[in-house]
Motif scaffolding. Structure first.
Motif, mmCIF file in Angstrom:
data_model
loop_
_atom_site.group_PDB
_atom_site.id
_atom_site.type_symbol
_atom_site.label_atom_id
_atom_site.label_comp_id
_atom_site.label_asym_id
_atom_site.label_seq_id
_atom_site.Cartn_x
_atom_site.Cartn_y
_atom_site.Cartn_z
ATOM 1 N N GLN A 106 -9.595 2.917 -2.247
ATOM 2 C CA GLN A 106 -9.943 3.825 -3.346
ATOM 3 C C GLN A 106 -8.714 4.183 -4.174
ATOM 4 O O GLN A 106 -8.805 4.307 -5.403
ATOM 5 N N ARG A 107 -7.569 4.359 -3.523
ATOM 6 C CA ARG A 107 -6.342 4.657 -4.268
ATOM 7 C C ARG A 107 -5.967 3.511 -5.201
ATOM 8 O O ARG A 107 -5.611 3.726 -6.361
ATOM 9 N N LYS B 61 -10.490 2.387 3.783
ATOM 10 C CA LYS B 61 -11.253 2.658 2.564
ATOM 11 C C LYS B 61 -10.528 3.646 1.653
ATOM 12 O O LYS B 61 -10.648 3.561 0.417
ATOM 13 N N ALA B 62 -9.769 4.577 2.232
ATOM 14 C CA ALA B 62 -9.015 5.525 1.406
ATOM 15 C C ALA B 62 -7.957 4.787 0.583
ATOM 16 O O ALA B 62 -7.757 5.084 -0.602
ATOM 17 N N ASP C 289 -2.372 2.710 3.500
ATOM 18 C CA ASP C 289 -2.047 3.811 4.407
ATOM 19 C C ASP C 289 -1.385 3.301 5.681
ATOM 20 O O ASP C 289 -0.572 4.001 6.291
#
Length: 319
Positions: free
Chosen positions: A180-181, A176-177, A268
């Motif tokens: 979002q990026r 999810k990170a 990531d």
């Protein structure tokens, strides 16, 4: 390349979409009569692949065997289940030019040519190594797609950005990170007048697609909803620049066949083996990581499919 309809090309796979498309991509550049032959070894024979023999039921004398019939001029195979069949074909037809795409995981496949991507470790005198992989995208295919697809795609304001979404892989999740990026870049870094075309893949998680949908709310956009044919080729030919996620070598290979700048977004976590390939790709003109302002324009295409096809034709001329 001169058309030779008498040239017979067999494609041997277990029907897996990725393997089949790569084989067909090469076969279609060879301008012959293509026969797709699906291998489906049953237990216990499938447990022995790629090292074991072809099951007795698939003896070439059996009309139901994928090896039945007059042997071809060229055979292109991919996938561990197909390795034994390519080996058997070479034994019964030494004149057939045999090709295996990707590492067969055995040294006894008896292929005249093995193609592997740069990030693969296999090397040898019969091994062709390229940065990108084979695919079915050609200049002619993109030209034909230019007038196809939903009208909404053609009505998007230019310049248009094609956003090609991958997602989860066998060992990594598209977190999810990272979503979002990517969404932040789409919402805040792209100039607001640009139109955005989005195609998810089968691997795209719901949270990623929803985050991108939210980021696009304030700008003109179109997202394929999975219904009907995917206008992927139309997006590539309408695009003035492309953003692609880094989690798929096949996706990277395909978009680089379009003559526009390509920007690679790194999640990531994604397959480590792809990192070395991406490090090489970003040395090419107008191929960059998605870390700064996006530019539109044109660039030389990168297409390894033709290189593989040319190597096969050289072998055919020598046989």
């Amino acid at each position: 390349m001169t058309s030779t309809p008498d040239r017979v090309i067999w494609v041997l796979t277990d029907g897996k979409a990725g393997d089949l498309n790569q084989c067909l991509g090469v076969a279609e550049r060879l301008n012959g009569r293509i026969e797709t032959r699906t291998v489906a070894p049953a237990a216990p024979w499938v447990w022995l692949m790629p090292w074991g023999p072809v099951p007795p039921a698939d003896n070439p004398a059996n009309p139901a065997s994928p090896l039945h019939g007059t042997p071809p001029d060229i055979a292109i195979a991919s996938g561990r289940r197909a390795a034994a069949y390519l080996r058997k074909l070479k034994q019964i037809s030494p004149h057939t030019v045999t090709v295996f795409l990707k590492d067969p995981r055995t040294d006894n496949v008896q292929a005249d040519l093995i193609w592997v991507p740069f990030h693969d470790k296999r090397r040898g005198k019969n091994v062709l190594v390229t940065l990108t992989g084979p695919h079915r995208i050609t200049h002619e295919a993109l030209k034909q797609a230019a007038s196809k697809g939903p009208a909404a795609l053609h009505h998007l304001p230019a310049p248009r950005i094609a956003l090609i979404l991958g997602g989860d892989t066998a060992k990594e999740k598209f977190g999810k990170a990272a979503a979002q990026r990517l969404a932040h870049y789409i919402a805040h870094e792209l100039p607001p007048h640009m139109g955005v075309m989005v195609t998810p893949s089968r691997r795209t998680p719901d949270h990623l697609l929803k985050t991108i949908q939210q980021a696009l709310r304030a700008r003109p956009h179109w997202i394929w909803d999975g219904e009907g044919d995917n206008p992927y080729f139309t997006m590539l030919t309408l695009a003035d620049a492309i953003i692609v996620t880094a989690d798929s070598h096949s996706m990277l290979s395909e978009v680089l066949a379009a003559p526009v700048p390509v920007y690679i977004f790194e999640p990531d976590a994604y397959p480590k083996k792809l990192k070395s390939t991406i490090d090489q790709l970003i040395q090419q003109p107008s191929v960059q990581l998605l870390v700064g302002p996006l530019e539109t324009g044109t660039r030389p295409t990168i297409d390894s499919t033709e290189l593989i096809a040319d190597e096969i034709l050289d072998l055919l001329n020598q046989s």
